[in-house]
Design an enzyme around this catalytic site. Structure first.
Site, PDB file in Angstrom:
ATOM      1  N   LEU A 114      65.246   6.082  60.487  1.00 14.52           N
ATOM      2  CA  LEU A 114      65.881   5.848  61.719  1.00 14.52           C
ATOM      3  C   LEU A 114      67.089   4.764  61.417  1.00 14.52           C
ATOM      4  CD1 LEU A 114      62.651   5.641  63.512  1.00 14.52           C
ATOM      5  CD2 LEU A 114      63.916   7.511  63.661  1.00 14.52           C
ATOM      6  N   ASP A 159      75.598   6.663  59.699  1.00 14.75           N
ATOM      7  CA  ASP A 159      74.533   5.709  60.322  1.00 14.75           C
ATOM      8  C   ASP A 159      75.435   4.492  60.479  1.00 14.75           C
ATOM      9  OD1 ASP A 159      72.766   7.549  59.139  1.00 14.75           O
ATOM     10  OD2 ASP A 159      71.501   6.351  58.170  1.00 14.75           O
TER      11      ASP A 159
END
Ligand code: MEV
Length: 324
Positions: A114, A159
């Protein structure tokens, strides 16, 4: 230069990769979304040159300036190393140094795909930088990506970009990230398989496969490219059924790449049986999380179908890094 503020806080969102992980490392496009969970970093200037790191993510550390600077150059695996790199990188932007207390609180599970490490690096650069002056989002993203490189060796940069800018984005390595303008709701369910893993190791195993089975890799990579482009079109048309089935198709490609696990496949199966429109692993795989696209008002049913796993309902977060 001395800090102009004694303390500062910053936060950065968690991310999911909707389409294109792994292949993005080798230049293919990926679609990413920030979600409504955050990592918060609070920094307070100290009167000495120590850097003290505390977190709710099972790591802490105390470093003198020399030790911190050495830790950034030396290659050891520690959760604190990229944080030191982010901290020193941010201070280098202002040719400065101060001792700091750094407190990091993650509002979502870490080391499960995540984006906890990217969000931590982004929020740390933003918080530390704002003690001295103003860093642009672009600089926050670049400095945090340098810190990420210490642990992930060959990150695509996806990311760091999504945790900095938030929203929904199309990312291609080496190019400016492009926000995807849409009013699409993204009712997702995130399911944690309970297996933590190191992104760098999974990326390295894919790199090995790419060398040993280059034809297979290229075939999967081209298919992933096609899926991502088709998904982009479906997102623009707000065609949930197609977005969902492309997510599931993307998962099949990742399975063939060897980065899924039996548990991830089983969770996906349960989520689809529970009414999800589509589901896939997100991030590096090898454990970590599944994301399932739920229909309108059906997040609760999907959650029920994966009972026994840590899972939560979430949605798109338009805001990226925030400084207060
Ligand atoms: C990790 O969240 C995503 C990967 O594609 C690696 C990267 O993009 O650097 C697996």
């Amino acid at each position: 230069m001395k800090p102009v503020r004694k303390r500062s806080c910053a936060s950065a969102p968690a991310k999911v990769i909707l389409f294109g992980e792994h292949f993005v490392v080798y230049g293919k496009p990926a679609v990413l979304a920030a979600i409504d969970k955050r990592i918060h970093v609070r920094v307070t200037a100290r009167n000495d040159d120590k850097i003290m790191i505390n977190s709710n993510m099972n790591f802490r550390g105390s470093f003198s300036r020399t030790k911190a600077e050495r830790a950034v150059r030396k290659n050891f695996h520690s959760m604190t190393q990229p944080i030191l790199a982010a901290t020193i990188g941010a201070m280098n932007e202002f040719d400065s140094f101060t001792g700091l207390d750094i407190r990091i609180d993650a509002g979502f599970p870490y080391a499960v795909g995540l984006g906890s490490s990217a969000a931590t690096a982004v929020a740390t650069v933003a918080a530390v930088g704002s003690l001295f002056g103003r860093l642009s989002k672009q600089r926050i993203c670049e400095v945090s990506l340098d810190a990420e490189r210490i642990v992930h060796k060959n990150p695509s940069g996806a990311d760091s970009a999504i945790c900095t800018y938030g929203g929904l984005m199309l990312f291609e390595k080496g190019k400016e990230a492009r926000p995807i303008k849409t009013r699409l709701d993204l009712p997702l369910v995130v399911v944690d398989s309970g297996v933590k893993r190191v992104t760098g190791k999974i990326v390295a195993s894919v790199s090995k496969l790419r060398k040993s089975d280059s034809d297979v890799f290229d075939g999967l990579s081209n298919m992933s490219h096609g899926v991502t482009l088709q998904a982009l079109d479906a997102i623009r048309r707000k065609d949930y059924a197609e977005i969902g089935s492309l997510m599931t198709l993307n998962h099949s490609l990742l399975r063939m790449l060897g980065v899924s696990t039996n548990t991830l496949d089983m969770i996906i199966h349960k989520a689809l049986n529970g009414g999800a429109i589509g589901a896939k692993l997100t991030g590096a795989g090898g454990g970590g999380c599944v994301i399932a696209l739920a229909g309108r008002n059906s997040q609760r049913n999907v959650l029920k179908s994966v009972r026994g796993y840590d899972a939560f309902a979430t949605k798109l977060e338009s805001r990226g890094v925030l400084i207060s």
